[in-house]
Scaffold this motif. Structure first.
Motif, short mmCIF file in Angstrom:
data_model
loop_
_atom_site.label_atom_id
_atom_site.label_comp_id
_atom_site.label_asym_id
_atom_site.label_seq_id
_atom_site.Cartn_x
_atom_site.Cartn_y
_atom_site.Cartn_z
N GLU A 1 12.03 0.53 53.33
CA GLU A 1 11.17 -0.64 53.12
C GLU A 1 11.92 -1.72 52.35
O GLU A 1 11.82 -2.91 52.67
CB GLU A 1 9.90 -0.23 52.37
CG GLU A 1 8.93 0.62 53.17
CD GLU A 1 7.68 0.96 52.39
OE1 GLU A 1 7.52 0.44 51.26
OE2 GLU A 1 6.86 1.75 52.88
N ALA A 2 12.66 -1.31 51.33
CA ALA A 2 13.45 -2.27 50.56
C ALA A 2 14.53 -2.91 51.44
O ALA A 2 14.80 -4.12 51.33
CB ALA A 2 14.10 -1.58 49.36
N ALA A 3 15.13 -2.12 52.32
CA ALA A 3 16.15 -2.65 53.22
C ALA A 3 15.55 -3.67 54.18
O ALA A 3 16.19 -4.68 54.51
CB ALA A 3 16.82 -1.52 53.99
N ARG A 4 14.32 -3.42 54.62
CA ARG A 4 13.65 -4.40 55.50
C ARG A 4 13.37 -5.69 54.75
O ARG A 4 13.47 -6.79 55.31
CB ARG A 4 12.36 -3.81 56.07
CG ARG A 4 12.58 -2.78 57.17
CD ARG A 4 11.31 -2.45 57.91
NE ARG A 4 10.34 -1.75 57.08
CZ ARG A 4 10.31 -0.43 56.93
NH1 ARG A 4 11.20 0.32 57.54
NH2 ARG A 4 9.38 0.14 56.17
N ALA A 5 13.02 -5.58 53.47
CA ALA A 5 12.82 -6.78 52.65
C ALA A 5 14.13 -7.55 52.51
O ALA A 5 14.16 -8.79 52.59
CB ALA A 5 12.27 -6.40 51.28
N LEU A 6 15.23 -6.80 52.31
CA LEU A 6 16.54 -7.44 52.24
C LEU A 6 16.87 -8.16 53.54
O LEU A 6 17.36 -9.30 53.52
CB LEU A 6 17.60 -6.38 51.95
CG LEU A 6 19.06 -6.83 52.02
CD1 LEU A 6 19.34 -7.92 51.01
CD2 LEU A 6 19.99 -5.64 51.81
#
Length: 312
Positions: A205-210
């Motif tokens: 999820e954090a990678a998608r935000a990035l």
């Protein structure tokens, strides 16, 4: 899967995980799946494993394709993965499939996270096996619908169907990092594979935000300048380093080069210090420009193709 156009393709090796995927998909999507089984040419038993999958597909009335690939020299597991995905891409195109699914599960995800932590991977790597992505060099969806499932449960499903799956001896060889990590997990019950897989999901999820912020950075802070000699991208680089790295990778790719995130990070560090950098066949220079109406300055990085080397 509501947006899928065309049958769902399944990559089935004959092992318990992929056989479970086949059984579940055949029950959930009757008449809407197709199967491919790949012989990598590494073991004599592979042909019989492909035949096992073919027989089960015949019993389930599922279209089946047997594929043989040849591996290039290099890291065996990496080359096998590259060849496998290339073959699946070609198969999916030939069969007009809407997506391709593999049988990666929660235990795979836990192993992947630990391996990448040990290697010092960044956020995109720590996101682990993605639930959805694209087959390399294509627009064909690659999905992993079993990331929530435990390996033991998948094995139990196959056993309850009266099927004896294939067993790849390489899955027990300590020559491979993944096998050593798998054995370590089995020996230490405080390492909960399900919890590790959940953490990998949070990191995804954090990678998608990035990815979202990097896309915004590209749209708002990168421009192609008019240059008769060569294309030049101007980048107002005033975001956190992790986003800079993604944008630098994208600029290099747009100029026809290829660069890893670690290389882009080292180049970004040099540019941040006001130094020039060379990466992936691209030259990058650092400067600053005043912000209109303020005493502040933007960091501005310019990227252009590296001129061809002179030969004598």
């Amino acid at each position: 899967m509501e947006d899928r156009n065309g049958p769902l393709g399944l990559a089935v090796s004959g092992g318990p995980d992929s056989l479970a995927l086949l059984l579940l998909a055949a029950a959930a999507l009757p008449g809407e799946i197709a199967v491919a089984s790949i012989d990598h040419g590494l073991r004599e038993e592979a042909a019989s494993e492909v035949a096992l999958v073919e027989g089960l597909c015949a019993a389930l009335d599922v279209p089946f394709t047997a594929i043989s690939v040849r591996l290039e020299r290099g890291n065996l597991q990496a080359k096998a993965r590259e060849a496998r995905y290339a073959a699946l891409r070609e198969w999916a195109c030939d069969q007009n499939l809407g997506a391709v699914a593999t049988a990666h599960h929660a235990d795979d995800q836990a192993e992947t996270l630990l391996m990448r932590l040990a290697r010092g991977s960044g956020l995109p790597g720590l996101a682990g096996v993605r639930a959805g992505t694209l087959l390399p060099d294509s627009e064909i969806a690659l999905i992993r619908p079993l990331l929530w499932a435990r390996k033991a449960d998948l094995e139990a499903l196959v056993a309850s169907a009266g099927i004896t799956p294939a067993q790849d001896p390489s899955n027990a060889s300590r020559a491979f990092d993944r096998v050593r990590v798998r054995q370590h997990l089995a020996q230490h019950d405080w390492l909960d594979a399900e919890a590790l897989a959940t953490s990998a999901g949070h990191l995804a999820e954090a990678a998608r935000a990035l990815d979202w912020y990097a896309e915004l950075d590209w749209e708002e802070m990168v421009a192609l300048e008019d240059d008769e000699d060569s294309p030049t991208y101007r980048y107002y680089a005033n975001v956190p380093r992790v986003i800079q790295i993604e944008t630098v990778c994208r600029i290099v790719s747009a100029l026809g080069g290829r660069v890893s995130r670690s290389e882009a990070g080292r180049a970004a560090d040099r540019l941040w210090r006001g130094e020039n950098a060379s990466l992936g066949g691209v030259l990058a220079s650092a400067s600053s420009e005043p912000m209109e109406g303020t005493p502040l300055h933007w960091r501005v990085w310019r990227f252009s193709p590296e001129p061809p080397r002179r030969t004598h």
